[in-house]
Write a protein that holds these residues in place. Structure first.
Motif, PDB file in Angstrom:
ATOM      1  N   ARG A  12       0.893  -1.233   0.094  1.00 32.22           N
ATOM      2  CA  ARG A  12      -0.155  -0.048   0.084  1.00 32.22           C
ATOM      3  C   ARG A  12       0.787   1.327  -0.069  1.00 32.22           C
ATOM      4  O   ARG A  12       1.308   1.432  -1.015  1.00 32.22           O
ATOM      5  CB  ARG A  12      -1.009  -0.028   1.247  1.00 32.22           C
ATOM      6  CG  ARG A  12      -1.858  -1.136   1.133  1.00 32.22           C
ATOM      7  CD  ARG A  12      -3.274  -1.174   0.527  1.00 32.22           C
ATOM      8  NE  ARG A  12      -3.842  -0.123   1.071  1.00 32.22           N
ATOM      9  CZ  ARG A  12      -4.790   0.803   0.565  1.00 32.22           C
ATOM     10  NH1 ARG A  12      -4.929   0.437  -0.676  1.00 32.22           N
ATOM     11  NH2 ARG A  12      -5.475   1.368   1.222  1.00 32.22           N
ATOM     12  N   ARG A  13       1.200   1.840   1.189  1.00 32.96           N
ATOM     13  CA  ARG A  13       1.825   3.198   1.178  1.00 32.96           C
ATOM     14  C   ARG A  13       3.158   2.986   0.743  1.00 32.96           C
ATOM     15  O   ARG A  13       3.802   3.936   0.099  1.00 32.96           O
ATOM     16  CB  ARG A  13       1.891   3.784   2.326  1.00 32.96           C
ATOM     17  CG  ARG A  13       0.367   4.414   3.092  1.00 32.96           C
ATOM     18  CD  ARG A  13       0.279   4.855   4.342  1.00 32.96           C
ATOM     19  NE  ARG A  13      -1.077   5.137   4.712  1.00 32.96           N
ATOM     20  CZ  ARG A  13      -1.599   6.410   4.536  1.00 32.96           C
ATOM     21  NH1 ARG A  13      -0.996   7.491   4.011  1.00 32.96           N
ATOM     22  NH2 ARG A  13      -2.834   6.547   5.180  1.00 32.96           N
ATOM     23  N   ARG A  14       3.872   2.046   1.106  1.00 34.40           N
ATOM     24  CA  ARG A  14       5.201   1.838   0.768  1.00 34.40           C
ATOM     25  C   ARG A  14       5.618   0.780  -0.192  1.00 34.40           C
ATOM     26  O   ARG A  14       6.657   0.278  -0.218  1.00 34.40           O
ATOM     27  CB  ARG A  14       6.164   1.435   2.100  1.00 34.40           C
ATOM     28  CG  ARG A  14       5.768   2.223   3.350  1.00 34.40           C
ATOM     29  CD  ARG A  14       6.518   1.806   4.769  1.00 34.40           C
ATOM     30  NE  ARG A  14       7.907   1.483   4.562  1.00 34.40           N
ATOM     31  CZ  ARG A  14       8.737   1.032   5.540  1.00 34.40           C
ATOM     32  NH1 ARG A  14       7.780   0.588   6.765  1.00 34.40           N
ATOM     33  NH2 ARG A  14       9.748   0.691   5.567  1.00 34.40           N
ATOM     34  N   TRP A  15       4.651   0.960  -1.320  1.00 34.83           N
ATOM     35  CA  TRP A  15       4.640  -0.346  -2.287  1.00 34.83           C
ATOM     36  C   TRP A  15       5.840  -0.012  -3.186  1.00 34.83           C
ATOM     37  O   TRP A  15       6.340  -0.987  -3.925  1.00 34.83           O
ATOM     38  CB  TRP A  15       3.366   0.101  -3.210  1.00 34.83           C
ATOM     39  CG  TRP A  15       3.382   1.150  -3.888  1.00 34.83           C
ATOM     40  CD1 TRP A  15       2.843   2.628  -3.600  1.00 34.83           C
ATOM     41  CD2 TRP A  15       3.675   1.604  -5.086  1.00 34.83           C
ATOM     42  NE1 TRP A  15       3.030   3.432  -4.413  1.00 34.83           N
ATOM     43  CE2 TRP A  15       3.562   2.942  -5.687  1.00 34.83           C
ATOM     44  CE3 TRP A  15       4.466   0.754  -6.265  1.00 34.83           C
ATOM     45  CZ2 TRP A  15       3.772   3.473  -6.665  1.00 34.83           C
ATOM     46  CZ3 TRP A  15       4.480   1.101  -7.647  1.00 34.83           C
ATOM     47  CH2 TRP A  15       4.495   2.726  -7.594  1.00 34.83           C
ATOM     48  N   GLN A  16       6.609   0.977  -3.451  1.00 32.19           N
ATOM     49  CA  GLN A  16       7.761   1.017  -4.050  1.00 32.19           C
ATOM     50  C   GLN A  16       9.133   0.393  -3.203  1.00 32.19           C
ATOM     51  O   GLN A  16      10.127   0.880  -3.864  1.00 32.19           O
ATOM     52  CB  GLN A  16       7.836   2.553  -4.229  1.00 32.19           C
ATOM     53  CG  GLN A  16       7.041   3.122  -5.397  1.00 32.19           C
ATOM     54  CD  GLN A  16       7.192   4.568  -5.700  1.00 32.19           C
ATOM     55  OE1 GLN A  16       7.541   5.263  -4.954  1.00 32.19           O
ATOM     56  NE2 GLN A  16       6.976   4.681  -7.114  1.00 32.19           N
ATOM     57  N   GLU A  17       8.959   0.124  -2.195  1.00 28.78           N
ATOM     58  CA  GLU A  17      10.176  -0.481  -1.244  1.00 28.78           C
ATOM     59  C   GLU A  17       9.805  -1.937  -1.270  1.00 28.78           C
ATOM     60  O   GLU A  17       8.715  -2.394  -1.116  1.00 28.78           O
ATOM     61  CB  GLU A  17      10.116   0.263   0.208  1.00 28.78           C
ATOM     62  CG  GLU A  17      10.156   1.564   0.114  1.00 28.78           C
ATOM     63  CD  GLU A  17       9.727   2.108   1.733  1.00 28.78           C
ATOM     64  OE1 GLU A  17      10.272   1.545   2.700  1.00 28.78           O
ATOM     65  OE2 GLU A  17       9.153   3.160   1.971  1.00 28.78           O
ATOM     66  N   PRO A  18      11.176  -2.647  -0.920  1.00 34.40           N
ATOM     67  CA  PRO A  18      10.944  -4.178  -1.022  1.00 34.40           C
ATOM     68  C   PRO A  18      10.424  -4.631   0.465  1.00 34.40           C
ATOM     69  O   PRO A  18      10.755  -3.737   1.562  1.00 34.40           O
ATOM     70  CB  PRO A  18      12.384  -4.461  -1.176  1.00 34.40           C
ATOM     71  CG  PRO A  18      13.313  -3.373  -0.873  1.00 34.40           C
ATOM     72  CD  PRO A  18      12.370  -2.365  -1.195  1.00 34.40           C
ATOM     73  N   HIS A  19      10.051  -5.605   0.421  1.00 34.19           N
ATOM     74  CA  HIS A  19       9.577  -6.371   1.714  1.00 34.19           C
ATOM     75  C   HIS A  19      10.904  -6.404   2.581  1.00 34.19           C
ATOM     76  O   HIS A  19      11.871  -6.643   2.038  1.00 34.19           O
ATOM     77  CB  HIS A  19       8.793  -7.363   1.750  1.00 34.19           C
ATOM     78  CG  HIS A  19       7.307  -7.513   1.389  1.00 34.19           C
ATOM     79  ND1 HIS A  19       6.726  -7.355   0.215  1.00 34.19           N
ATOM     80  CD2 HIS A  19       6.144  -7.270   2.225  1.00 34.19           C
ATOM     81  CE1 HIS A  19       5.332  -7.290   0.382  1.00 34.19           C
ATOM     82  NE2 HIS A  19       5.241  -7.276   1.624  1.00 34.19           N
ATOM     83  N   PRO A  20      10.689  -6.240   3.940  1.00 31.78           N
ATOM     84  CA  PRO A  20      11.952  -6.734   4.851  1.00 31.78           C
ATOM     85  C   PRO A  20      12.182  -7.874   4.554  1.00 31.78           C
ATOM     86  O   PRO A  20      11.411  -8.890   4.041  1.00 31.78           O
ATOM     87  CB  PRO A  20      11.337  -6.308   6.447  1.00 31.78           C
ATOM     88  CG  PRO A  20      10.078  -5.818   6.119  1.00 31.78           C
ATOM     89  CD  PRO A  20       9.329  -5.883   4.881  1.00 31.78           C
ATOM     90  N   ALA A  21      13.544  -8.152   4.824  1.00 32.42           N
ATOM     91  CA  ALA A  21      14.060  -9.511   4.522  1.00 32.42           C
ATOM     92  C   ALA A  21      13.253 -10.918   5.101  1.00 32.42           C
ATOM     93  O   ALA A  21      13.040 -11.849   4.459  1.00 32.42           O
ATOM     94  CB  ALA A  21      15.377  -9.688   4.941  1.00 32.42           C
ATOM     95  N   ALA A  22      12.966 -10.788   6.480  1.00 33.51           N
ATOM     96  CA  ALA A  22      12.119 -11.812   6.965  1.00 33.51           C
ATOM     97  C   ALA A  22      10.744 -11.972   6.430  1.00 33.51           C
ATOM     98  O   ALA A  22      10.453 -13.045   6.323  1.00 33.51           O
ATOM     99  CB  ALA A  22      12.128 -11.417   8.408  1.00 33.51           C
ATOM    100  N   THR A  23      10.213 -10.878   6.026  1.00 36.50           N
ATOM    101  CA  THR A  23       8.598 -11.047   5.435  1.00 36.50           C
ATOM    102  C   THR A  23       8.865 -11.780   4.025  1.00 36.50           C
ATOM    103  O   THR A  23       8.239 -12.445   3.326  1.00 36.50           O
ATOM    104  CB  THR A  23       8.164  -9.740   5.332  1.00 36.50           C
ATOM    105  OG1 THR A  23       7.898  -9.068   6.657  1.00 36.50           O
ATOM    106  CG2 THR A  23       6.727  -9.697   4.636  1.00 36.50           C
ATOM    107  N   ALA A  24       9.992 -11.284   2.999  1.00 36.12           N
ATOM    108  CA  ALA A  24      10.285 -11.703   2.019  1.00 36.12           C
ATOM    109  C   ALA A  24      10.426 -13.236   1.953  1.00 36.12           C
ATOM    110  O   ALA A  24      10.111 -14.060   1.010  1.00 36.12           O
ATOM    111  CB  ALA A  24      11.636 -11.106   1.102  1.00 36.12           C
ATOM    112  N   ALA A  25      11.342 -13.728   3.014  1.00 33.02           N
ATOM    113  CA  ALA A  25      11.469 -15.171   3.167  1.00 33.02           C
ATOM    114  C   ALA A  25      10.397 -15.683   3.354  1.00 33.02           C
ATOM    115  O   ALA A  25      10.094 -16.849   2.895  1.00 33.02           O
ATOM    116  CB  ALA A  25      12.562 -15.265   4.360  1.00 33.02           C
TER     117      ALA A  25
END
Length: 89
Positions: free
Chosen positions: A48-61
């Motif tokens: 949503r608001r931070r859509w241009q940023e990658p997910h934090p490493a733990a969430t991406a995993a």
């Protein structure tokens, strides 16, 4: 029901599901012919608001692990993006 594809879109407002709850839903619904799961909770700021940023490493995993879990049960996995106030730019 020829041509109808069943699946789940987790795209609501409110408390998001846990990763265990998502796995449980996929495991149960795959047995009933559900073939896709779209991760798009409105509470995920990186969709949503931070859509241009990658997910934090733990969430991406967690997302990668959940994608593999889905694939192992014959369920396609996707991520739904709903950029917040994108029209302002």
């Amino acid at each position: 029901m020829s041509g109808v594809e069943l699946g789940v879109i987790e795209g609501y407002y409110g408390k998001p599901w846990s990763w265990d709850a998502r796995r449980d839903a996929v495991a149960r619904l795959a047995a009933h012919g559900y073939r896709f799961f779209i991760y798009a909770p409105k509470s995920d700021p990186f969709l949503r608001r931070r859509w241009q940023e990658p997910h934090p490493a733990a969430t991406a995993a967690e997302l990668r692990a959940f994608s593999a879990f889905c694939r192992g049960r014959g369920v396609r996995f996707g991520v739904g993006l709903s950029p917040y106030e994108i029209y302002r730019d």
